[in-house]
Design an enzyme around this catalytic site. Structure first.
Site, PDB file in Angstrom:
ATOM      1  N   LYS A   1     -11.889  -6.708  41.947  1.00 24.49           N
ATOM      2  CA  LYS A   1     -11.062  -5.550  41.580  1.00 24.49           C
ATOM      3  C   LYS A   1     -10.048  -6.070  40.571  1.00 24.49           C
ATOM      4  O   LYS A   1      -9.122  -6.805  40.928  1.00 24.49           O
ATOM      5  CB  LYS A   1     -10.362  -4.965  42.806  1.00 24.49           C
ATOM      6  CG  LYS A   1      -9.468  -3.787  42.442  1.00 24.49           C
ATOM      7  CD  LYS A   1      -8.614  -3.316  43.606  1.00 24.49           C
ATOM      8  CE  LYS A   1      -7.445  -2.524  43.061  1.00 24.49           C
ATOM      9  NZ  LYS A   1      -6.473  -2.166  44.107  1.00 24.49           N
TER      10      LYS A   1
ATOM     11  N   GLY B   1       1.202   2.694  45.764  1.00 25.79           N
ATOM     12  CA  GLY B   1       2.174   2.778  46.854  1.00 25.79           C
ATOM     13  C   GLY B   1       3.097   3.982  46.786  1.00 25.79           C
ATOM     14  O   GLY B   1       3.977   4.138  47.629  1.00 25.79           O
TER      15      GLY B   1
ATOM     16  N   ALA C   1      -5.214   4.014  44.166  1.00 29.24           N
ATOM     17  CA  ALA C   1      -3.749   4.031  44.064  1.00 29.24           C
ATOM     18  C   ALA C   1      -3.163   5.428  44.067  1.00 29.24           C
ATOM     19  O   ALA C   1      -3.670   6.344  43.416  1.00 29.24           O
ATOM     20  CB  ALA C   1      -3.267   3.307  42.810  1.00 29.24           C
ATOM     21  N   GLY C   2      -2.094   5.566  44.834  1.00 33.38           N
ATOM     22  CA  GLY C   2      -1.278   6.771  44.816  1.00 33.38           C
ATOM     23  C   GLY C   2      -1.643   7.829  45.838  1.00 33.38           C
ATOM     24  O   GLY C   2      -0.923   8.811  45.997  1.00 33.38           O
TER      25      GLY C   2
ATOM     26  N   ASN D   1      -4.637   2.194  50.806  1.00 36.61           N
ATOM     27  CA  ASN D   1      -4.038   1.118  51.574  1.00 36.61           C
ATOM     28  C   ASN D   1      -2.761   1.587  52.263  1.00 36.61           C
ATOM     29  O   ASN D   1      -2.748   1.878  53.451  1.00 36.61           O
ATOM     30  CB  ASN D   1      -3.761  -0.104  50.688  1.00 36.61           C
ATOM     31  CG  ASN D   1      -3.361  -1.330  51.498  1.00 36.61           C
ATOM     32  OD1 ASN D   1      -2.943  -1.236  52.642  1.00 36.61           O
ATOM     33  ND2 ASN D   1      -3.489  -2.497  50.944  1.00 36.61           N
ATOM     34  N   THR D   2      -1.680   1.728  51.462  1.00 37.72           N
ATOM     35  CA  THR D   2      -0.367   2.004  52.050  1.00 37.72           C
ATOM     36  C   THR D   2      -0.370   3.269  52.911  1.00 37.72           C
ATOM     37  O   THR D   2       0.287   3.314  53.947  1.00 37.72           O
ATOM     38  CB  THR D   2       0.673   2.142  50.918  1.00 37.72           C
ATOM     39  OG1 THR D   2       0.500   1.040  50.028  1.00 37.72           O
ATOM     40  CG2 THR D   2       2.084   2.115  51.464  1.00 37.72           C
TER      41      THR D   2
END
Lengths: 65, 257
Positions: free
Chosen positions: B96, B157, B184-185, B206-207
């Site tokens: 990645k 994040g 992301a996001g 993830n987050t």
């Protein structure tokens, strides 16, 4: 000689990267290495001679996103 | 089934492994997500503590594929070197690819990204580039040899969802055959559902999972959202209208005035 391991100054007796890793307690740990910003594959560690002031990076698997 | 490089995937949810409250919650969250790909990274290892060895053992036991990232790299050289180190440690040619251009937004440096992608593809890596929704950058990444694109939804994040719907739809429409993962996001399951409804092939979270009050519960919620979003895409959503249109037929209505 003194070298930088992951940013910390350490005194080592070994003359090559493979010996330095053993001396510093990495043993059979799964790590990847670089010397002065250049990747050194595991198979080439024994042939990688170290000199005073070399910057050695030892990286291992870590959490990531 | 989703195909990315040589992988045939049932799950359209990729999961990051960072910032979980504990290793056991990480393990349970991966299982609850049904994810078949998790992202991992490389960091400095101390000869005394060897913290990374324990983490790697947990990940190997999960039986999923790993996607090593180049998170935190700001230059082409850093990213390429990190990719080499990741390939050796994780035993995969997947990477990645992140080349970060700016610290406030963690926006990709798309110029460095294309250059690094070209180098790594030529060296036999299978590159998953973390990019923006820019069409020309996407074209350059595909020319460089990338066979999947990972456009951001919003900054890493931030949990703000899909910030530029117009741009993302245009990207999806421009390259209909290229697998695309929104990376992301994503903040809540409805964002993930929306991405899949628009025809994106998968999402990387993830987050939103690891920082939820109950990460395992949230991983399950995302799994359902991704399944629902994909089913909706396949079923063909209706076109939105500006004015109302009665759903109950008007013909045959009684005159009771």
């Amino acid at each position: 000689m003194r070298i930088l391991i992951n940013g910390d100054s350490r005194e080592i007796g070994a003359a090559d990267l493979s010996g330095a890793l053993a001396e510093l307690g990495y043993g059979s740990a799964v790590v990847a290495t670089a010397v002065n910003g250049e990747f050194v594959p595991a198979a080439q560690r024994q042939a990688a001679r170290l000199t005073e002031g070399d910057r050695v990076e030892v990286l291992a698997p870590m959490q990531g996103g | 089934m989703l195909r990315i490089y040589d992988a045939q995937l049932r799950s359209r949810l990729l999961l990051g492994t960072a910032r979980y409250p504990s290793p056991s919650i990480l393990t349970e969250a991966v299982r609850a997500s049904g994810s078949q790909i998790v992202t991992v990274s490389l960091r400095r290892e101390s000869g005394g503590e060897r913290a990374g060895q324990g983490f790697w053992s947990i990940i190997r036991d999960l039986g999923v594929r790993v996607l090593p990232n180049t998170a935190g790299c700001h230059s082409v050289k850093e990213a390429v070197t990190t990719a080499h180190m990741g390939r050796e440690v994780f035993g995969t040619s997947w990477v990645k690819l992140e080349v970060i251009g700016e610290d406030e937004t963690l926006q990709p440096d798309v110029f460095g990204l294309v250059e690094a992608a070209r180098i790594l593809c030529q060296e036999g890596f299978e590159v998953f580039p973390y990019t923006t929704e820019d069409l020309i950058v996407a074209e350059r990444l595909l020319e460089a040899g990338c066979r999947v694109l990972m456009p951001w939804g919003s900054p890493i994040g931030s949990g703000r969802g899909l910030n530029n719907l117009f741009g993302l739809k245009a990207l999806r429409a421009r390259f209909p055959e290229v697998p695309m993962v929104i990376d992301a996001g994503i903040g809540v399951p409805s964002h993930a559902s929306q991405a899949l409804e628009l025809g994106f092939d998968a999402v990387l979270i993830n987050t939103a999972v690891s920082r939820a009050r109950d990460p395992v519960g949230m991983a399950g919620a995302f799994a359902q959202a991704v399944t629902a979003g994909r089913s909706a895409y396949e079923a063909g959503p209706m076109e939105p209208r500006d004015l109302a249109e009665p759903s109950t037929p008007v013909i045959g209505k009684a005159f009771l005035g």
